[in-house]
Design an enzyme around this catalytic site. Structure first.
Site, short mmCIF file in Angstrom:
data_model
loop_
_atom_site.label_atom_id
_atom_site.label_comp_id
_atom_site.label_asym_id
_atom_site.label_seq_id
_atom_site.Cartn_x
_atom_site.Cartn_y
_atom_site.Cartn_z
N GLU A 1 0.86 -1.19 0.00
CA GLU A 1 0.00 0.00 0.00
C GLU A 1 0.89 1.23 0.00
O GLU A 1 1.83 1.30 0.79
CB GLU A 1 -0.86 0.11 1.28
CG GLU A 1 -1.98 -0.85 1.42
CD GLU A 1 -2.71 -0.70 2.76
OE1 GLU A 1 -2.76 0.42 3.32
OE2 GLU A 1 -3.22 -1.72 3.25
N GLU B 1 -13.36 5.27 0.08
CA GLU B 1 -14.13 4.31 0.87
C GLU B 1 -14.91 5.08 1.94
O GLU B 1 -14.37 5.43 2.98
CB GLU B 1 -13.20 3.26 1.48
CG GLU B 1 -12.56 2.39 0.41
CD GLU B 1 -11.53 1.42 0.96
OE1 GLU B 1 -11.92 0.31 1.35
OE2 GLU B 1 -10.35 1.79 0.99
N LYS C 1 -15.07 4.00 5.84
CA LYS C 1 -13.88 3.84 6.68
C LYS C 1 -13.98 4.76 7.89
O LYS C 1 -14.51 5.87 7.80
CB LYS C 1 -12.62 4.20 5.90
CG LYS C 1 -12.17 3.10 4.98
CD LYS C 1 -10.67 3.03 4.92
CE LYS C 1 -10.22 1.59 4.88
NZ LYS C 1 -8.80 1.47 4.56
N GLU D 1 -8.92 9.55 5.59
CA GLU D 1 -8.97 8.09 5.39
C GLU D 1 -10.03 7.69 4.34
O GLU D 1 -9.93 6.63 3.74
CB GLU D 1 -9.30 7.36 6.71
CG GLU D 1 -8.24 7.49 7.79
CD GLU D 1 -7.06 6.55 7.58
OE1 GLU D 1 -7.06 5.79 6.60
OE2 GLU D 1 -6.13 6.61 8.41
#
Ligand code: NAG
Ligand code: NAG
Length: 342
Positions: free
Chosen positions: A263, A314, A317, A323
């Site tokens: 990642e 996302e 999250k 994030e």
């Protein structure tokens, strides 16, 4: 003499075709799915194909997702969620065989799988699972002897960059001493099975946590040389981070283990340096350097295999606002910024 002549005339041609087909480390992307607004997996496959993305990291074994990838030729890292590790570690090898068959090989052929990532960010961050990591890996390894007899699928476990207690200068890097008893046998396994060390590395977090000492330009590949380390010179934090892991392994006696960045990425919203132009700059440089096999000061010319985080924002999250904004694509498949993958 004739044979010798043939040998000399063919050998350079073979060598040439070998180097041209293996140069350029292709880029992978993480397909995180902690969201309620994502397109169906079949649409995602089309999105990947039209953008030339040939490698994907999946965080679990969702059968609908695996089935969508089956036969596409897209290569995969498939994640085994942390919660599964005790079952695999405590069971016999044939329990791991059954788990692999039912959850992975029933849905996707072995030749599409590059790596099985056993757990994610367990050391120091989810420590309950630490004692299960190596036993689960060993059982899966034994099971793969029959399911993947050629040994193409490699097993490893992605780490958070915070497992280094020291990373500066890179040559002095060291794993957190608390991890010694878990890390040494893992490194031995990676070395013996020719599997890579996996790390999730985010210069964005290093900068955000310490903007006084780390310059934005140094994190965005836009800096003059900043760090002299022995005979090596560092002009960006990404290289320094990768080489810190290489040195930490060497300092434990393990040389030559490749590093795969499972990642890395940069958010486009959520405050501070989380902006589309910075994300384009960061991810664009990561891609260019992989495609050109730039490597790092310790391993020049050896392209770092990288999986960008992430395909989509996302929205479910938890944590800081940024994030939820690491996506390269919006849910409609439109790029959030003009990143080129090839
Ligand atoms: C798994 O292996 C053990 C030990 O070899 C054996 O006793 C057991 O019957 C096997 N289980 C299955 C379901 O094959
Ligand atoms: C970052 O780099 C740019 C040039 O690329 C320069 O104009 C700017 O002053 C640099 N920022 C800092 C804080 O050094």
């Amino acid at each position: 003499m004739k044979i010798q002549h043939l040998f000399f005339s063919f050998f350079p041609i073979l060598l040439l075709s070998f180097t041209t087909t293996t140069a350029a480390t292709s880029i992978g992307v993480c397909y995180g799915r902690v969201a309620d607004n994502l397109p169906p997996p079949s649409n995602v496959i089309n999105l990947l194909k039209s953008n030339g993305i040939t490698k994907i990291r999946l965080f679990n074994t969702d059968p609908d997702v695996l089935k969508a990838f089956s036969g596409t030729g897209i290569k995969l890292i498939i994640g085994v969620p942390n919660e599964i590790l005790p079952v695999l570690a405590n069971g016999a090898v044939n329990a791991s065989t059954k788990w692999l068959q039912a959850n992975i090989f029933a849905h996707v052929p072995a030749n599409q799988i590059l790596y099985i990532a056993v757990g994610n960010e367990i050391f120091l961050k989810d420590p309950y699972y630490t004692p299960f990591v190596l036993p689960a890996i060993m059982n899966l390894y034994q099971a793969l002897q029959t399911l993947d007899p050629a040994g193409k699928i490699k097993l490893s476990t992605p780490h958070a960059a915070s497992i280094l207690s020291n990373s500066y200068p890179p040559s002095a890097a060291a794993f957190d001493p608390y991890l010694q008893s878990a890390m040494i046998p893992l490194l031995q396994f990676l070395h013996d099975s020719r599997a890579p060390f996996m790390v999730n590395a985010y210069p964005f977090f290093s900068y955000s946590n310490n903007p006084k000492d780390i310059s934005l330009n140094y994190t965005l590949f836009n800096s003059a040389p900043m760090v002299q380390d022995g005979g090596l010179t560092y002009s960006n934090l990404f290289d320094a981070t990768i080489d810190a892991f290489v040195s930490a392994m060497e300092n434990e006696g393990f040389a030559g283990i490749p590093v795969v960045v499972t990642e890395t990425g940069w958010p486009t919203a959520g405050g501070g340096a989380a902006l589309p132009e910075n994300a384009l700059n960061y991810n664009g440089n990561i891609i260019k350097r992989a495609l050109n096999d730039v490597g790092t000061p310790k391993r020049p010319g050896v392209g770092v295999e990288v999986f960008l985080f992430a395909l989509f924002d996302e929205n479910q999250k938890s944590g800081e606002e940024f994030e939820r904004h690491f996506g390269i694509f919006g849910p409609n498949g439109v790029k959030t910024y003009d990143l080129k993958f090839k």
